[in-house]
Write an enzyme that holds these catalytic residues in place. Structure first.
Site, PDB file in Angstrom:
ATOM      1  N   ASN A  13      52.388  13.308  45.336  1.00 10.16           N
ATOM      2  CA  ASN A  13      51.520  13.832  46.389  1.00 10.16           C
ATOM      3  C   ASN A  13      51.752  15.344  46.444  1.00 10.16           C
ATOM      4  OD1 ASN A  13      50.166  14.530  48.695  1.00 10.16           O
ATOM      5  ND2 ASN A  13      51.604  13.539  50.100  1.00 10.16           N
ATOM      6  N   LYS A  69      50.155  17.603  48.021  1.00 10.77           N
ATOM      7  CA  LYS A  69      49.801  18.253  49.300  1.00 10.77           C
ATOM      8  C   LYS A  69      49.027  19.539  49.023  1.00 10.77           C
ATOM      9  CE  LYS A  69      53.844  16.078  51.203  1.00 10.77           C
ATOM     10  NZ  LYS A  69      54.901  16.061  52.184  1.00 10.77           N
ATOM     11  N   HIS A  73      48.734   9.375  55.911  1.00 10.61           N
ATOM     12  CA  HIS A  73      49.944  10.172  55.685  1.00 10.61           C
ATOM     13  C   HIS A  73      50.398  10.798  57.004  1.00 10.61           C
ATOM     14  CE1 HIS A  73      52.607  13.351  54.347  1.00 10.61           C
ATOM     15  NE2 HIS A  73      52.807  12.599  53.283  1.00 10.61           N
ATOM     16  N   GLU A 113      51.417  13.631  57.790  1.00 14.54           N
ATOM     17  CA  GLU A 113      50.865  14.969  58.096  1.00 14.54           C
ATOM     18  C   GLU A 113      49.442  14.850  58.628  1.00 14.54           C
ATOM     19  OE1 GLU A 113      51.869  16.602  54.291  1.00 14.54           O
ATOM     20  OE2 GLU A 113      53.978  16.393  54.863  1.00 14.54           O
ATOM     21  N   GLU A 142      57.113   5.929  54.817  1.00 13.80           N
ATOM     22  CA  GLU A 142      57.598   7.312  54.787  1.00 13.80           C
ATOM     23  C   GLU A 142      58.082   7.719  56.179  1.00 13.80           C
ATOM     24  OE1 GLU A 142      55.661   9.609  51.266  1.00 13.80           O
ATOM     25  OE2 GLU A 142      54.439   9.857  53.049  1.00 13.80           O
ATOM     26  N   GLY A 196      59.995  16.041  53.455  1.00  8.86           N
ATOM     27  CA  GLY A 196      60.155  17.481  53.253  1.00  8.86           C
ATOM     28  C   GLY A 196      61.390  18.072  53.911  1.00  8.86           C
ATOM     29  N   SER A 239      61.710  12.863  50.797  1.00  9.73           N
ATOM     30  CA  SER A 239      62.820  13.529  50.110  1.00  9.73           C
ATOM     31  C   SER A 239      63.365  12.741  48.912  1.00  9.73           C
ATOM     32  CB  SER A 239      63.943  13.883  51.097  1.00  9.73           C
ATOM     33  OG  SER A 239      63.470  14.805  52.058  1.00  9.73           O
TER      34      SER A 239
END
Ligand code: PGA
Length: 248
Positions: A9, A11, A95, A97, A167, A173, A210
């Site tokens: 991914n 991003k 996701h 985000e 996730e 991240g 991560s």
């Protein structure tokens, strides 16, 4: 048999030069990998060139999002006809985000899930709890709600076409990976939901947050972890290769 999936991914990263370099460095490393699936999700402007650059490499190119309409007056959005025209084979939905930075509601996510299934793209459906939800003991409830609201009981599509990615928000991240025990505990919980509510015990469940070359093996050794959805460590081909070839 649940065939492992390794999904990149990107991003909002990687420009055209990086895309060309990525697929060049991958070379033919994915070509004969029949015991695992490789998926790469570039941002919208680079989908077409990614499809072209990955031709004959046995890779599925995924969109990171979709607006759940075929076409129309939706300024700034990318819809169904466009993704089909670009040659996309999968879509990431839900996701964290999208949920937290862009405030996507459970209802919008539900529409995107349905739209992805109707269009026959492979679905990578993401779920995850925040640190606060974990620390206050609400983690299982939160994940259950995210799944239940996205899928009606009879709406779950074939194993092949729908994938869940767990996730945890606090691991994305941040460099803080969930321990294999924490991840396995949640994957087992998700698998139970898949079995009991949807009769889809064989759904592949990926871990994300991560994931790096030095922690992939511990995660993949867990019984209910069927692959990884990777952000930072997937931007460069050398690092991504170490992930999907972790056992070679
Ligand atoms: P990360 O991102 O690997 O950079 O933590 C994972 C993801 O958000 O899919």
């Amino acid at each position: 048999m649940r065939k492992p999936i390794f999904a990149a991914n990107w991003k909002m990263n990687n420009l055209s030069g990086d895309v060309v370099e990525f697929f060049k460095v991958l070379g033919d490393s994915t070509l004969h990998l029949n015991d695992r699936e490789i998926i790469v999700a570039p941002s919208f402007p680079y989908l077409k060139m990614s499809v072209k650059n990955s031709e004959d490499k046995n890779i599925i190119i995924a969109a990171q999002d979709v607006y759940p309409e075929a076409e129309g007056a939706f300024t700034g959005m990318v819809g169904g006809e466009m993704l089909n025209d670009l040659g996309v084979g999968a879509v990431v939905v839900g996701h964290s985000e999208r949920r937290h930075v862009f405030g996507e509601s459970l209802e919008l996510i539900r529409k995107k899930v349905k739209f992805t299934q109707e269009n026959n793209w492979k679905l990578i459906f993401c779920v995850g709890e925040t640190l606060q939800e974990r620390e206050t003991g609400h983690l299982f409830e939160v994940i259950k709600e995210q799944i239940y609201t996205a899928f009606d009981q009879n709406l779950w599509c074939e194993n092949e076409m729908a994938v869940v990615a767990y996730e945890p928000v606090w691991a994305i991240g941040t460099g803080v990976v969930a321990s294999p025990e924490q991840a396995q505990e949640m994957h087992l919980f998700i698998r139970k939901i898949m079995k009991e509510r949807y009769d889809r015990e064989e759904t592949r469940i990926l871990y994300g947050g991560s994931v790096k070359p030095d922690n992939i093996k511990g995660l993949m050794d867990c019984e209910d972890i069927d692959g990884a959805l990777v952000g930072g460590a997937s931007l460069k081909a050398d690092s991504f290769k170490k992930l999907f070839l972790y056992d070679r």
